[in-house]
Design a protein around this motif. Structure first.
Motif, PDB file in Angstrom:
ATOM      1  N   THR A 194       0.973  -0.943   0.113  1.00 23.59           N
ATOM      2  CA  THR A 194       0.086  -0.011   0.039  1.00 23.59           C
ATOM      3  C   THR A 194       0.842   1.177  -0.055  1.00 23.59           C
ATOM      4  O   THR A 194       2.018   1.245   0.808  1.00 23.59           O
ATOM      5  CB  THR A 194      -0.891   0.057   1.230  1.00 23.59           C
ATOM      6  OG1 THR A 194      -1.660  -1.208   1.284  1.00 23.59           O
ATOM      7  CG2 THR A 194      -1.817   1.057   1.038  1.00 23.59           C
ATOM      8  N   ARG A 195       0.551   2.234  -0.849  1.00 26.68           N
ATOM      9  CA  ARG A 195       1.526   3.542  -0.785  1.00 26.68           C
ATOM     10  C   ARG A 195       1.157   4.212   0.501  1.00 26.68           C
ATOM     11  O   ARG A 195      -0.079   4.407   1.140  1.00 26.68           O
ATOM     12  CB  ARG A 195       0.771   4.536  -1.962  1.00 26.68           C
ATOM     13  CG  ARG A 195       1.437   5.703  -2.111  1.00 26.68           C
ATOM     14  CD  ARG A 195       1.048   6.555  -3.320  1.00 26.68           C
ATOM     15  NE  ARG A 195       1.656   7.646  -3.484  1.00 26.68           N
ATOM     16  CZ  ARG A 195       2.739   7.993  -3.931  1.00 26.68           C
ATOM     17  NH1 ARG A 195       3.793   7.048  -4.381  1.00 26.68           N
ATOM     18  NH2 ARG A 195       3.409   9.127  -4.320  1.00 26.68           N
ATOM     19  N   ALA A 196       2.288   4.767   1.237  1.00 23.76           N
ATOM     20  CA  ALA A 196       2.234   5.468   2.358  1.00 23.76           C
ATOM     21  C   ALA A 196       3.103   6.592   2.304  1.00 23.76           C
ATOM     22  O   ALA A 196       4.443   6.629   2.743  1.00 23.76           O
ATOM     23  CB  ALA A 196       2.610   4.311   3.378  1.00 23.76           C
ATOM     24  N   ILE A 197       2.701   7.682   1.651  1.00 22.50           N
ATOM     25  CA  ILE A 197       3.445   8.836   1.535  1.00 22.50           C
ATOM     26  C   ILE A 197       2.682   9.815   2.195  1.00 22.50           C
ATOM     27  O   ILE A 197       1.589  10.415   1.573  1.00 22.50           O
ATOM     28  CB  ILE A 197       3.569   9.216   0.012  1.00 22.50           C
ATOM     29  CG1 ILE A 197       4.484   8.110  -0.573  1.00 22.50           C
ATOM     30  CG2 ILE A 197       4.162  10.508  -0.322  1.00 22.50           C
ATOM     31  CD1 ILE A 197       5.765   7.997  -0.311  1.00 22.50           C
ATOM     32  N   PRO A 198       3.089  10.625   3.298  1.00 21.06           N
ATOM     33  CA  PRO A 198       2.282  11.671   4.161  1.00 21.06           C
ATOM     34  C   PRO A 198       2.320  12.783   3.077  1.00 21.06           C
ATOM     35  O   PRO A 198       3.268  13.333   2.915  1.00 21.06           O
ATOM     36  CB  PRO A 198       3.199  11.987   5.365  1.00 21.06           C
ATOM     37  CG  PRO A 198       4.163  10.784   5.360  1.00 21.06           C
ATOM     38  CD  PRO A 198       4.418  10.046   3.893  1.00 21.06           C
ATOM     39  N   PRO A 199       1.154  13.373   2.893  1.00 21.87           N
ATOM     40  CA  PRO A 199       0.860  14.643   2.001  1.00 21.87           C
ATOM     41  C   PRO A 199       1.632  15.996   2.807  1.00 21.87           C
ATOM     42  O   PRO A 199       2.032  16.632   2.069  1.00 21.87           O
ATOM     43  CB  PRO A 199      -0.626  14.609   1.653  1.00 21.87           C
ATOM     44  CG  PRO A 199      -1.132  13.661   2.893  1.00 21.87           C
ATOM     45  CD  PRO A 199      -0.258  12.660   3.005  1.00 21.87           C
ATOM     46  N   GLY A 200       1.437  15.850   3.951  1.00 22.97           N
ATOM     47  CA  GLY A 200       1.944  16.996   4.758  1.00 22.97           C
ATOM     48  C   GLY A 200       3.456  17.185   4.558  1.00 22.97           C
ATOM     49  O   GLY A 200       3.894  18.265   4.850  1.00 22.97           O
TER      50      GLY A 200
END
Length: 268
Positions: A194-200
Motif C-alpha cells: 500500500t502506498r504510504a506517502i504523508p501529504p503533509g
C-alpha cells in the motif's frame, strides 16, 4: 599454517586470526535491526540487508585483492522509533555506543587497525557517527561507516525507477522492498503493498528526513500509515537485483578507497 579460505573473521581460529590479520586488514561489521516493517516485510529486513549485502561486498573486495574481513552482524540496535510496535527489539543509543566501543577495544587487540560499520538501519546513524570518533580517539583505529543506500522511487516506472516517493521512501519503500524481494522473496507479502506517502511532508520544502534542511523528531506511527513510509507498489525482484549489483559495485569501490585513505592527506 595454510591461508584461510573464508573471509568470515569469526570462522578463523584465534591463532589463524593473529597470524592472518595485519595493519592493512579492513574489518567490516554489519549493523542491522529487528523492527516493525509493516505487514509486508519481515522484522529482520534491515538485518538481512546489512548481513547479505556486506557479505557480497566483502567477497567482491577480496576478489579485487583487498585484505578485508567480515564480523557477524549486530541485530539488536537503536530502533526506538518503532518501540510502539510488537516485534521490535531495540536497545538504547547509549547501549549501542557502548557495544561499538567494546568491539573497537577487541579489534584493537588484534593486528587490524581499520573498522567499517556497514549499516542497514537509519536509526543507527547517529550512534555510529559518535562511535567513529570515539574509536579513533580511544584506540587509534581508522574508522568508517557505510550504509545500505537503497534508492527511493523516482516516478519513472518504465525506466525501472518505481513510483514517485518524493524522497520519502525511507522505511518499507520501493527500493527496500525490491531489494528484499531479490534477497528473500519468500518473506515478502505482496498482497499487502500500500502506498504510504504523508501529504503533509510532500508539501514541505524545509522540514524532512535525512538530507532536508530541517530535521524533526518522529515516531513511525506519527504518520497514520501503520509504521511504514514509502510506496512498495511496483517493487520487484528484478529491480532489487539491480540495486544489489549497484550496492556491491559502490561498496567495493568504497573499500578500495578506504584501503589507501590517510586523514592527514597522504596515502595509507
Amino acid at each position: 599454517m595454510s591461508a584461510p579460505a573464508t573471509r568470515e573473521l569469526a570462522e578463523l581460529t584465534g591463532p589463524q586470526a593473529a597470524a592472518t590479520l595485519t595493519a592493512n586488514s579492513i574489518v567490516v561489521l554489519p549493523v542491522g535491526s529487528i523492527e516493525h516493517h509493516g505487514d509486508y516485510l519481515p522484522l529482520a529486513t534491515d538485518l538481512i540487508m546489512a548481513d547479505e549485502m556486506s557479505r557480497r561486498v566483502v567477497e567482491g573486495a577480496a576478489a579485487d585483492g583487498l585484505d578485508v574481513w567480515r564480523l557477524p552482524p549486530l541485530a539488536y540496535t537503536k530502533s526506538d522509533e518503532h518501540a510502539w510496535a510488537p516485534g521490535t527489539f531495540w536497545i538504547e543509543g547509549e547501549e549501542l555506543l557502548a557495544t561499538f566501543r567494546s568491539i573497537g577495544r577487541s579489534l584493537a587487540a588484534t593486528p587490524a587497525r581499520t573498522i567499517v560499520l556497514y549499516n542497514g538501519h537509519g536509526g543507527n546513524v547517529a550512534p555510529m557517527g559518535i562511535a567513529l570518533r570515539d574509536l579513533r580517539r580511544r584506540f587509534g583505529l581508522r574508522t568508517f561507516a557505510m550504509n545500505v543506500a537503497v534508492p527511493a522511487g523516482d516516478g519513472d516506472p518504465d525506466g525501472a525507477g518505481g513510483p514517485d516517493e518524493h524522497g520519502l521512501g525511507i522505511h518499507g519503500g520501493w527500493g527496500e522492498t525490491s531489494l528484499l524481494m531479490h534477497l528473500r522473496p519468500e518473506l515478502v507479502h505482496e498482497e499487502h503493498f500500500t502506498r504510504a506517502i504523508p501529504p503533509g511532508l510532500v508539501e514541505r520544502e524545509q522540514i524532512g528526513f535525512a538530507g532536508a534542511p530541517v530535521q524533526f523528531g518522529w515516531l513511525s506511527d506519527d504518520f497514520g500509515f501503520g509504521g511504514v513510509l514509502g510506496d512498495p507498489t511496483g517493487a520487484d525482484a528484478a529491480a532489487g537485483s539491480r540495486i544489489a549489483s549497484d550496492l556491491v559495485s559502490s561498496g567495493v569501490a568504497a573499500l578500495r578507497e578506504i584501503s589507501t585513505f590517510d586523514p592527514a592527506g597522504g596515502v595509507a
